[in-house]
Design a protein around this motif. Structure first.
Motif, PDB file in Angstrom:
ATOM      1  N   PHE A  61       7.750   5.700  14.620  1.00 21.43           N
ATOM      2  CA  PHE A  61       8.660   6.826  14.798  1.00 21.43           C
ATOM      3  C   PHE A  61       9.871   6.686  13.872  1.00 21.43           C
ATOM      4  O   PHE A  61      10.831   7.433  13.993  1.00 21.43           O
ATOM      5  CB  PHE A  61       9.116   6.931  16.251  1.00 21.43           C
ATOM      6  N   GLU A  62       9.825   5.716  12.955  1.00 26.21           N
ATOM      7  CA  GLU A  62      10.905   5.517  11.986  1.00 26.21           C
ATOM      8  C   GLU A  62      10.798   6.579  10.892  1.00 26.21           C
ATOM      9  O   GLU A  62       9.727   7.135  10.660  1.00 26.21           O
ATOM     10  CB  GLU A  62      10.795   4.129  11.344  1.00 26.21           C
ATOM     11  N   THR A  63      11.883   6.820  10.176  1.00 28.17           N
ATOM     12  CA  THR A  63      11.862   7.841   9.123  1.00 28.17           C
ATOM     13  C   THR A  63      11.318   7.317   7.806  1.00 28.17           C
ATOM     14  O   THR A  63      10.876   8.094   6.973  1.00 28.17           O
ATOM     15  CB  THR A  63      13.273   8.418   8.879  1.00 28.17           C
ATOM     16  N   ASP A  64      11.337   6.017   7.591  1.00 27.24           N
ATOM     17  CA  ASP A  64      10.924   5.489   6.287  1.00 27.24           C
ATOM     18  C   ASP A  64      10.166   4.168   6.376  1.00 27.24           C
ATOM     19  O   ASP A  64      10.492   3.206   5.687  1.00 27.24           O
ATOM     20  CB  ASP A  64      12.147   5.321   5.388  1.00 27.24           C
ATOM     21  N   PRO A  65       9.101   4.098   7.198  1.00 33.68           N
ATOM     22  CA  PRO A  65       8.350   2.842   7.249  1.00 33.68           C
ATOM     23  C   PRO A  65       7.640   2.602   5.924  1.00 33.68           C
ATOM     24  O   PRO A  65       7.116   3.537   5.314  1.00 33.68           O
ATOM     25  CB  PRO A  65       7.349   3.084   8.384  1.00 33.68           C
ATOM     26  N   ALA A  66       7.652   1.368   5.447  1.00 36.00           N
ATOM     27  CA  ALA A  66       7.035   1.037   4.167  1.00 36.00           C
ATOM     28  C   ALA A  66       6.790  -0.469   4.106  1.00 36.00           C
ATOM     29  O   ALA A  66       7.416  -1.232   4.853  1.00 36.00           O
ATOM     30  CB  ALA A  66       7.940   1.471   3.010  1.00 36.00           C
ATOM     31  N   PRO A  67       5.901  -0.926   3.214  1.00 32.24           N
ATOM     32  CA  PRO A  67       5.650  -2.359   3.074  1.00 32.24           C
ATOM     33  C   PRO A  67       6.949  -3.145   2.894  1.00 32.24           C
ATOM     34  O   PRO A  67       7.847  -2.722   2.155  1.00 32.24           O
ATOM     35  CB  PRO A  67       4.771  -2.435   1.831  1.00 32.24           C
ATOM     36  N   GLY A  68       7.048  -4.259   3.622  1.00 29.57           N
ATOM     37  CA  GLY A  68       8.217  -5.115   3.527  1.00 29.57           C
ATOM     38  C   GLY A  68       9.354  -4.730   4.462  1.00 29.57           C
ATOM     39  O   GLY A  68      10.347  -5.443   4.551  1.00 29.57           O
ATOM     40  N   LYS A  69       9.220  -3.628   5.183  1.00 32.61           N
ATOM     41  CA  LYS A  69      10.283  -3.173   6.079  1.00 32.61           C
ATOM     42  C   LYS A  69       9.983  -3.538   7.534  1.00 32.61           C
ATOM     43  O   LYS A  69       8.870  -3.870   7.885  1.00 32.61           O
ATOM     44  CB  LYS A  69      10.471  -1.660   5.964  1.00 32.61           C
ATOM     45  N   ARG A  70      11.009  -3.425   8.362  1.00 31.96           N
ATOM     46  CA  ARG A  70      10.903  -3.667   9.811  1.00 31.96           C
ATOM     47  C   ARG A  70      10.722  -2.323  10.523  1.00 31.96           C
ATOM     48  O   ARG A  70      11.364  -1.339  10.172  1.00 31.96           O
ATOM     49  CB  ARG A  70      12.167  -4.360  10.305  1.00 31.96           C
ATOM     50  N   VAL A  71       9.852  -2.308  11.525  1.00 31.60           N
ATOM     51  CA  VAL A  71       9.595  -1.099  12.312  1.00 31.60           C
ATOM     52  C   VAL A  71       9.841  -1.427  13.782  1.00 31.60           C
ATOM     53  O   VAL A  71       9.228  -2.346  14.318  1.00 31.60           O
ATOM     54  CB  VAL A  71       8.142  -0.605  12.102  1.00 31.60           C
ATOM     55  N   ASP A  72      10.748  -0.691  14.407  1.00 32.11           N
ATOM     56  CA  ASP A  72      11.064  -0.920  15.822  1.00 32.11           C
ATOM     57  C   ASP A  72      10.502   0.159  16.741  1.00 32.11           C
ATOM     58  O   ASP A  72       9.922  -0.141  17.763  1.00 32.11           O
ATOM     59  CB  ASP A  72      12.579  -1.010  16.021  1.00 32.11           C
ATOM     60  N   ARG A  73      10.689   1.424  16.380  1.00 31.20           N
ATOM     61  CA  ARG A  73      10.287   2.534  17.247  1.00 31.20           C
ATOM     62  C   ARG A  73       8.825   2.888  16.986  1.00 31.20           C
ATOM     63  O   ARG A  73       8.490   3.431  15.936  1.00 31.20           O
ATOM     64  CB  ARG A  73      11.203   3.730  17.015  1.00 31.20           C
ATOM     65  N   ILE A  74       7.958   2.600  17.976  1.00 30.49           N
ATOM     66  CA  ILE A  74       6.519   2.778  17.764  1.00 30.49           C
ATOM     67  C   ILE A  74       5.848   3.384  19.011  1.00 30.49           C
ATOM     68  O   ILE A  74       6.403   3.372  20.098  1.00 30.49           O
ATOM     69  CB  ILE A  74       5.810   1.446  17.412  1.00 30.49           C
ATOM     70  N   GLY A  75       4.632   3.856  18.779  1.00 34.49           N
ATOM     71  CA  GLY A  75       3.752   4.278  19.860  1.00 34.49           C
ATOM     72  C   GLY A  75       2.379   3.685  19.602  1.00 34.49           C
ATOM     73  O   GLY A  75       1.938   3.585  18.459  1.00 34.49           O
ATOM     74  N   TYR A  76       1.708   3.286  20.663  1.00 31.87           N
ATOM     75  CA  TYR A  76       0.376   2.704  20.531  1.00 31.87           C
ATOM     76  C   TYR A  76      -0.671   3.822  20.531  1.00 31.87           C
ATOM     77  O   TYR A  76      -0.670   4.683  21.407  1.00 31.87           O
ATOM     78  CB  TYR A  76       0.119   1.716  21.666  1.00 31.87           C
ATOM     79  N   VAL A  77      -1.554   3.802  19.532  1.00 35.20           N
ATOM     80  CA  VAL A  77      -2.562   4.843  19.363  1.00 35.20           C
ATOM     81  C   VAL A  77      -3.911   4.373  19.885  1.00 35.20           C
ATOM     82  O   VAL A  77      -4.508   5.000  20.748  1.00 35.20           O
ATOM     83  CB  VAL A  77      -2.675   5.275  17.888  1.00 35.20           C
ATOM     84  N   GLY A  78      -4.423   3.271  19.342  1.00 31.33           N
ATOM     85  CA  GLY A  78      -5.723   2.783  19.785  1.00 31.33           C
ATOM     86  C   GLY A  78      -6.290   1.740  18.859  1.00 31.33           C
ATOM     87  O   GLY A  78      -5.686   1.376  17.853  1.00 31.33           O
ATOM     88  N   PHE A  79      -7.466   1.251  19.230  1.00 28.00           N
ATOM     89  CA  PHE A  79      -8.232   0.330  18.395  1.00 28.00           C
ATOM     90  C   PHE A  79      -9.448   1.081  17.878  1.00 28.00           C
ATOM     91  O   PHE A  79     -10.008   1.926  18.580  1.00 28.00           O
ATOM     92  CB  PHE A  79      -8.710  -0.877  19.213  1.00 28.00           C
ATOM     93  N   PHE A  80      -9.859   0.765  16.644  1.00 27.86           N
ATOM     94  CA  PHE A  80     -11.071   1.372  16.109  1.00 27.86           C
ATOM     95  C   PHE A  80     -11.956   0.311  15.471  1.00 27.86           C
ATOM     96  O   PHE A  80     -11.470  -0.705  14.980  1.00 27.86           O
ATOM     97  CB  PHE A  80     -10.754   2.500  15.116  1.00 27.86           C
ATOM     98  N   GLU A  81     -13.267   0.558  15.538  1.00 26.86           N
ATOM     99  CA  GLU A  81     -14.241  -0.318  14.895  1.00 26.86           C
ATOM    100  C   GLU A  81     -14.635   0.292  13.565  1.00 26.86           C
ATOM    101  O   GLU A  81     -14.950   1.485  13.483  1.00 26.86           O
ATOM    102  CB  GLU A  81     -15.480  -0.494  15.759  1.00 26.86           C
ATOM    103  N   VAL A  82     -14.624  -0.538  12.517  1.00 26.16           N
ATOM    104  CA  VAL A  82     -14.987  -0.095  11.173  1.00 26.16           C
ATOM    105  C   VAL A  82     -16.505   0.025  11.071  1.00 26.16           C
ATOM    106  O   VAL A  82     -17.222  -0.928  11.364  1.00 26.16           O
ATOM    107  CB  VAL A  82     -14.453  -1.088  10.110  1.00 26.16           C
ATOM    108  N   HIS A  83     -16.985   1.191  10.655  1.00 23.89           N
ATOM    109  CA  HIS A  83     -18.413   1.413  10.427  1.00 23.89           C
ATOM    110  C   HIS A  83     -18.755   1.401   8.948  1.00 23.89           C
ATOM    111  O   HIS A  83     -19.861   1.028   8.574  1.00 23.89           O
ATOM    112  CB  HIS A  83     -18.875   2.728  11.051  1.00 23.89           C
ATOM    113  N   GLU A  84     -17.811   1.838   8.107  1.00 23.65           N
ATOM    114  CA  GLU A  84     -17.962   1.803   6.648  1.00 23.65           C
ATOM    115  C   GLU A  84     -16.710   1.150   6.092  1.00 23.65           C
ATOM    116  O   GLU A  84     -15.637   1.728   6.150  1.00 23.65           O
ATOM    117  CB  GLU A  84     -18.122   3.215   6.078  1.00 23.65           C
TER     118      GLU A  84
END
Length: 170
Positions: A61-84
């Protein structure tokens, strides 16, 4: 120990010329939000996802999440299994069934070797339950040219190589 080329700022170009989409299916729908999660996204912009692996999807829920940054405000979506399997990169679009699409913000390795957290951003600040996701829903992650078109999507702010205002993913 070798140096991480992303953390060292050595990669100043986008090395990903062509990739296939990664596909899978939701195996667990999650519900829950946190304002203080403290996820430290790794500097690397890409991860390999192999067939039969299971990984977690977390929305930022952050405005600028990106590699190397910290993310605090989140929501859990789910787990997925890779088929391809294949390679996914921050900035790739992700689509779950016809219910939601967003953009890969980065990756967290808190739970490795069990799974990686794939942190995404999108317009809807909702959990998997709130989005109406179901076990078996199709997950597709691609380079943005072949999936997610026409769905409600917000592109994450990106830092480093290949980020910014590259409109091919818009």
């Amino acid at each position: 120990m070798s140096r991480d080329p992303y953390a060292q700022g050595l990669i100043t170009f986008d090395p990903f010329v062509e990739r296939k989409s990664v596909a899978g299916r939701i195996v667990t729908v999650l519900d829950g939000k946190l304002d203080n999660r403290g996820i430290e996204l790794i500097h690397a912009r890409s991860r390999v996802l192999q067939k039969h692996e299971i990984h977690e999807l977390i929305i930022s829920f952050e405005t600028d999440p990106a590699p190397g940054k910290r993310v605090d405000r989140i929501g859990y979506v789910g787990f997925f299994e890779v088929h391809e399997g294949g390679v996914i990169v921050s900035g790739d679009r992700i689509r779950i069934a016809d219910k939601w699409s967003g953009t890969i913000a980065g990756f967290d390795e808190t739970h490795v070797p069990n799974h990686i957290n794939i942190v995404v951003c999108g317009d809807l600040n909702q959990t998997g339950l709130e989005l109406g996701l179901r076990v078996g829903d199709m997950v597709q992650i691609g380079d943005g040219r072949n999936i997610g078109d026409g769905m409600q999507t917000r592109r994450c702010a990106q830092s480093g190589a290949g980020g910014g205002s590259d409109d091919r993913n818009a």
